[in-house]
Write a protein that holds these residues in place. Structure first.
Motif, mmCIF file in Angstrom:
data_model
loop_
_atom_site.group_PDB
_atom_site.id
_atom_site.type_symbol
_atom_site.label_atom_id
_atom_site.label_comp_id
_atom_site.label_asym_id
_atom_site.label_seq_id
_atom_site.Cartn_x
_atom_site.Cartn_y
_atom_site.Cartn_z
ATOM 1 N N GLN A 40 -1.614 0.741 8.441
ATOM 2 C CA GLN A 40 -1.110 -0.621 8.634
ATOM 3 C C GLN A 40 -0.864 -1.225 7.262
ATOM 4 O OE1 GLN A 40 -4.170 -2.718 10.762
ATOM 5 N NE2 GLN A 40 -3.827 -1.592 12.651
ATOM 6 N N LEU A 42 -1.012 -4.133 5.001
ATOM 7 C CA LEU A 42 -1.761 -5.387 5.006
ATOM 8 C C LEU A 42 -1.058 -6.481 4.214
ATOM 9 C CD1 LEU A 42 -5.368 -3.970 4.465
ATOM 10 C CD2 LEU A 42 -4.268 -4.621 6.623
ATOM 11 N N ARG A 69 -0.815 -3.051 -0.207
ATOM 12 C CA ARG A 69 -2.152 -2.815 0.355
ATOM 13 C C ARG A 69 -2.003 -2.284 1.784
ATOM 14 N NH1 ARG A 69 -6.390 -6.117 0.825
ATOM 15 N NH2 ARG A 69 -7.599 -4.396 -0.003
ATOM 16 N N LEU A 71 -4.144 -0.244 5.202
ATOM 17 C CA LEU A 71 -5.353 0.206 5.879
ATOM 18 C C LEU A 71 -5.003 1.539 6.531
ATOM 19 C CD1 LEU A 71 -8.274 -0.355 6.858
ATOM 20 C CD2 LEU A 71 -7.252 -1.449 8.877
ATOM 21 N N PRO A 78 -10.588 2.700 11.155
ATOM 22 C CA PRO A 78 -10.304 2.565 9.723
ATOM 23 C C PRO A 78 -11.182 3.503 8.896
ATOM 24 C CG PRO A 78 -11.566 0.679 10.500
ATOM 25 C CD PRO A 78 -11.261 1.523 11.706
ATOM 26 N N LEU A 81 -8.973 2.162 2.525
ATOM 27 C CA LEU A 81 -8.086 1.115 2.034
ATOM 28 C C LEU A 81 -7.301 1.729 0.891
ATOM 29 C CD1 LEU A 81 -10.552 -1.892 1.934
ATOM 30 C CD2 LEU A 81 -8.544 -1.661 3.419
ATOM 31 N N GLY A 133 -15.681 -7.696 1.496
ATOM 32 C CA GLY A 133 -14.329 -7.607 2.068
ATOM 33 C C GLY A 133 -13.997 -6.200 2.535
ATOM 34 N N GLN A 134 -14.374 -5.209 1.740
ATOM 35 C CA GLN A 134 -14.146 -3.819 2.135
ATOM 36 C C GLN A 134 -14.966 -3.465 3.365
ATOM 37 O OE1 GLN A 134 -15.212 -2.093 -1.639
ATOM 38 N NE2 GLN A 134 -13.078 -1.947 -2.328
ATOM 39 N N GLU A 136 -15.806 -5.458 5.733
ATOM 40 C CA GLU A 136 -15.144 -6.067 6.882
ATOM 41 C C GLU A 136 -13.924 -5.258 7.304
ATOM 42 O OE1 GLU A 136 -12.826 -10.167 8.057
ATOM 43 O OE2 GLU A 136 -14.398 -10.256 6.535
ATOM 44 N N GLU A 137 -13.059 -4.923 6.342
ATOM 45 C CA GLU A 137 -11.820 -4.205 6.671
ATOM 46 C C GLU A 137 -12.083 -2.786 7.171
ATOM 47 O OE1 GLU A 137 -8.236 -5.892 4.066
ATOM 48 O OE2 GLU A 137 -9.933 -5.218 2.829
ATOM 49 N N LEU A 138 -13.100 -2.125 6.625
ATOM 50 C CA LEU A 138 -13.407 -0.753 7.023
ATOM 51 C C LEU A 138 -14.477 -0.665 8.112
ATOM 52 C CD1 LEU A 138 -13.343 0.874 3.473
ATOM 53 C CD2 LEU A 138 -11.671 1.196 5.320
ATOM 54 N N GLN A 139 -14.937 -1.827 8.589
ATOM 55 C CA GLN A 139 -15.943 -1.909 9.646
ATOM 56 C C GLN A 139 -17.221 -1.153 9.250
ATOM 57 O OE1 GLN A 139 -14.010 -0.658 13.292
ATOM 58 N NE2 GLN A 139 -12.392 -2.169 13.052
#
Length: 181
Positions: A40, A42, A69, A71, A78, A81, A133-134, A136-139
């Motif tokens: 995706q 970003l 950027r 994902l 995920p 990044l 932040g990472q 969150e984005e990478l769960q």
């Protein structure tokens, strides 16, 4: 991806221009293993690059570069990044600077612009703790370790054209080629 299902990676497909209607390198690599690889977009911005990017591109403090950027997902989950940086002098006015996917990918576009990637870029691998932040984005849970692979790519005419910083949750294995002496 856990270390149980790691596979041996090869950077070469990611440095080759794609043929018309050919899948991107990640989708092809995952499909070869019976998996689904997607990504995706970003964001696309002009930013002052991190120190390693500025040094590689030989940009001055305050000089902007383009970052794309993304994902990266494996079977919908995920796993990475990927931030790819390009000199503004190369990217401005091209699809590299547009906030949309690039048909054939960035490497294919660079090749059509006359910047064919070299065969042997420098890759630097390190480990760190994921930022909030990472996570969150990478769960990921807080304080999860991640690998950071940074690939520095020049064109065959020795022009620095791309720095990709890949923050990943997966296990890596590499196979090195021995050159004849």
């Amino acid at each position: 991806m856990s270390s149980d299902d790691a596979w041996i990676g090869d950077s070469q497909p990611y440095l080759a221009a794609r043929q018309r209607d050919e899948q991107d390198a990640w989708s092809s690599e995952a499909a070869a293993r019976g998996r689904k690889g997607t990504q995706q977009l970003l964001a696309v911005h002009e930013v002052e690059g991190p120190a390693a990017v500025r040094e590689f591109f030989r940009t001055l403090p305050g000089e902007l570069v383009v970052v794309r950027r993304r994902l990266i997902l494996l079977d919908g989950a995920p796993i990475e990044l990927a931030d790819s940086y390009y000199p503004s002098s190369v990217a401005r006015g091209t699809a590299l600077a547009a906030n949309r996917k690039i048909k054939g990918g960035a490497i294919t576009l660079l090749a059509t612009l006359g910047f064919v990637p070299e065969d042997e870029p420098l890759e630097d691998i390190g480990a760190t703790i994921a930022t909030p932040g990472q996570c969150e984005e990478l769960q990921l849970r807080p304080s999860t370790p991640v690998l950071v692979l940074t690939r520095f790519t020049r064109s065959t005419n020795n022009t620095p054209v791309e720095v990709s910083v890949m923050t990943m949750t997966r296990h890596l294995q590499y196979r090195h080629r021995k050159e004849a002496s």
